[in-house]
Design a protein around this motif. Structure first.
Motif, short mmCIF file in Angstrom:
data_model
loop_
_atom_site.label_atom_id
_atom_site.label_comp_id
_atom_site.label_asym_id
_atom_site.label_seq_id
_atom_site.Cartn_x
_atom_site.Cartn_y
_atom_site.Cartn_z
N MET A 162 0.87 -1.19 0.00
CA MET A 162 0.00 0.00 0.00
C MET A 162 0.89 1.23 0.00
O MET A 162 2.12 1.13 0.13
N ALA A 163 0.28 2.40 -0.12
CA ALA A 163 1.05 3.64 -0.16
C ALA A 163 1.73 3.87 1.19
O ALA A 163 1.19 3.53 2.25
N SER A 164 2.92 4.47 1.13
CA SER A 164 3.67 4.73 2.36
C SER A 164 2.98 5.78 3.22
O SER A 164 2.37 6.74 2.70
N GLY A 165 3.05 5.61 4.53
CA GLY A 165 2.59 6.62 5.46
C GLY A 165 1.13 6.58 5.83
O GLY A 165 0.69 7.39 6.66
N ASP A 166 0.36 5.67 5.26
CA ASP A 166 -1.08 5.60 5.59
C ASP A 166 -1.26 4.59 6.72
O ASP A 166 -1.60 3.43 6.50
N GLU A 167 -1.06 5.08 7.95
CA GLU A 167 -1.11 4.19 9.10
C GLU A 167 -2.51 3.64 9.35
O GLU A 167 -2.67 2.48 9.76
N ARG A 168 -3.52 4.45 9.10
CA ARG A 168 -4.89 3.99 9.33
C ARG A 168 -5.26 2.83 8.41
O ARG A 168 -5.85 1.84 8.83
N MET A 169 -4.87 2.93 7.13
CA MET A 169 -5.14 1.87 6.17
C MET A 169 -4.36 0.61 6.55
O MET A 169 -4.89 -0.52 6.49
N ARG A 170 -3.12 0.78 6.96
CA ARG A 170 -2.29 -0.37 7.32
C ARG A 170 -2.86 -1.10 8.53
O ARG A 170 -2.95 -2.34 8.54
N LEU A 171 -3.28 -0.36 9.56
CA LEU A 171 -3.85 -0.99 10.75
C LEU A 171 -5.16 -1.70 10.43
O LEU A 171 -5.42 -2.79 10.95
N PHE A 172 -5.96 -1.09 9.55
CA PHE A 172 -7.22 -1.74 9.17
C PHE A 172 -6.95 -3.07 8.46
O PHE A 172 -7.56 -4.10 8.78
N LEU A 173 -6.04 -3.06 7.46
CA LEU A 173 -5.76 -4.29 6.71
C LEU A 173 -5.13 -5.36 7.60
O LEU A 173 -5.42 -6.56 7.45
N ASN A 174 -4.27 -4.94 8.53
CA ASN A 174 -3.69 -5.91 9.45
C ASN A 174 -4.77 -6.59 10.30
O ASN A 174 -4.76 -7.80 10.51
N THR A 175 -5.70 -5.77 10.80
CA THR A 175 -6.80 -6.32 11.59
C THR A 175 -7.67 -7.23 10.73
O THR A 175 -8.10 -8.31 11.17
N TRP A 176 -7.92 -6.81 9.49
CA TRP A 176 -8.75 -7.62 8.57
C TRP A 176 -8.10 -8.97 8.28
O TRP A 176 -8.77 -10.00 8.27
N ILE A 177 -6.78 -8.97 8.09
CA ILE A 177 -6.07 -10.23 7.85
C ILE A 177 -6.19 -11.15 9.05
O ILE A 177 -6.44 -12.36 8.92
N ASP A 178 -6.03 -10.59 10.27
CA ASP A 178 -6.17 -11.41 11.48
C ASP A 178 -7.56 -12.00 11.60
O ASP A 178 -7.72 -13.17 11.95
N ILE A 179 -8.57 -11.20 11.29
CA ILE A 179 -9.97 -11.70 11.35
C ILE A 179 -10.18 -12.82 10.35
O ILE A 179 -10.75 -13.86 10.67
N LYS A 180 -9.72 -12.63 9.11
CA LYS A 180 -9.92 -13.64 8.07
C LYS A 180 -9.13 -14.91 8.37
O LYS A 180 -9.56 -16.01 8.05
N ARG A 181 -7.96 -14.74 8.96
CA ARG A 181 -7.18 -15.92 9.30
C ARG A 181 -7.89 -16.75 10.36
O ARG A 181 -7.90 -17.98 10.33
#
Length: 351
Positions: free
Chosen positions: A332-351
């Motif tokens: 993803m684009a650099s510096g977008d902490e909100r997007m990164r945290l959301f996707l990390n949480t989404w990956i954990d949920i899907k896993r």
């Protein structure tokens, strides 16, 4: 080799004739049935040999030349009829077309709950307005733009019907559905990936992207959602040459192909003994371009296994005992902490 065991002889013959070793599975299945007849013949042999031995001891054996010749000719005729009969039967009466590769290419999406469209990079337009996060831009556009690589089996590829499918395409549909937006799939190349993400033309890439330091400088990554194992894809008959790290490193001047992955050529130079490296624009070149005369393809075992379904005369080999794994994540684009945290949480949920 047959004197030792047919389980040794058959793979040996397949390698000598350069026939795909997958055919050994057919022998294993048929051996379950033919083995029973072998036991019967062994019992007949034991009984016959014992009878002949006993008769020889008491001088009761009489050789009838004419009968012996007649029986020998009848036996030879039965063998020839049997062999050619089996050959004709399996050639003309039994379908033996290889279908596993086509079945893989015929696969469809397991679940498609959102509207999806495919776009080219030339069709993309920047979203108007300033957004604090990619999530805000996605919400305003009412769609998420996901970049993907073509022919990136098994992560993203076109099936035989022209539909975009694959492991990561499935995940893209899941992500769009959870966000409640439409899905826009954009075909990209690795060279343009960082610029497309930085400009906001695409929101995320989901196509089995390997995390390497050179890429981490230009873009951010989610947490890894899987690991890939580095391996060699080689012709079946050469798989034993690459089965151990020692045997691989002892071969000087191997001509190997690698995909366009930053830093991979340096790692291959360090691992192999004076190799000749060919960088491929597409992995398909390794399987279809015979003019390249390559010894092996350095690739991931997981992705390589998908390609060997389509090209069964090749095998995936992981040299032992040194096993190297690399993480796979979503760029993803650099510096977008909100997007990164959301996707990390989404990956954990899907896993």
């Amino acid at each position: 080799s047959l004197f030792g065991s047919s389980m040794v002889a058959v793979p040996f013959m397949l390698d000598q004739l350069r026939i795909p070793t997958d055919l050994f599975q057919l022998y294993v299945i048929s051996d379950v049935f033919t083995g029973r007849f072998g036991m019967l013949i062994s019992a007949i042999f034991t009984l016959t040999w014992s009878t002949l031995g006993a008769c020889a001891l008491i001088g009761a054996i009489r050789v009838r030349g004419r009968s012996l010749i007649t029986l020998s000719l009848i036996t030879m005729g039965m063998v020839l009829v049997g062999v050619f009969g089996v050959h004709l039967f399996f050639t003309h009466a039994v379908s033996h077309e290889y279908v596993a590769g086509q079945q893989f290419l015929d696969r469809k999406l397991m679940k498609s709950s959102v509207m999806a469209t495919q776009l080219d990079t030339e069709d993309l337009q920047l979203s108007q307005g300033n957004y604090d996060s990619t999530l805000d831009r996605i919400s305003s556009r009412d769609s998420i733009r996901v970049g993907y690589y073509e022919d990136s089996l098994p992560f993203s590829f076109l099936n035989s019907s022209g539909q975009l499918v694959g492991h990561d395409i499935e995940l893209a549909h899941e992500l769009a559905g959870d966000l409640g937006v439409q899905l826009e799939l954009v075909s990209i190349t690795s060279l343009k990936m960082a610029d497309l993400l930085a400009s906001g033309l695409i929101d995320v890439v989901m196509s089995g992207v390997v995390v390497v330091p050179e890429r981490a400088v230009e873009m951010d990554f989610t947490v890894p959602y899987m690991d890939e194992t580095l391996a060699f894809v080689v012709p079946d008959h050469r798989r034993t040459e690459f089965s151990s790290s020692l045997s691989v490193r002892s071969q000087k001047g191997l001509k190997v192909a690698i995909p366009k992955l930053p830093g991979l050529d340096e790692r291959v130079y360090e691992y192999l003994n004076d190799p000749e490296i060919v960088v491929l624009d597409s992995v398909k070149q390794f399987f279809e371009n015979e003019d390249l005369t390559l010894d092996a393809l350095v690739f991931s075992a997981e992705a390589g296994s998908a390609w060997t379904l389509i090209y069964p005369e090749y095998s995936v080999v992981i040299p032992q005992p040194e096993v190297f794994r690399v993480p796979v994540a979503f760029p993803m684009a650099s510096g977008d902490e909100r997007m990164r945290l959301f996707l990390n949480t989404w990956i954990d949920i899907k896993r």
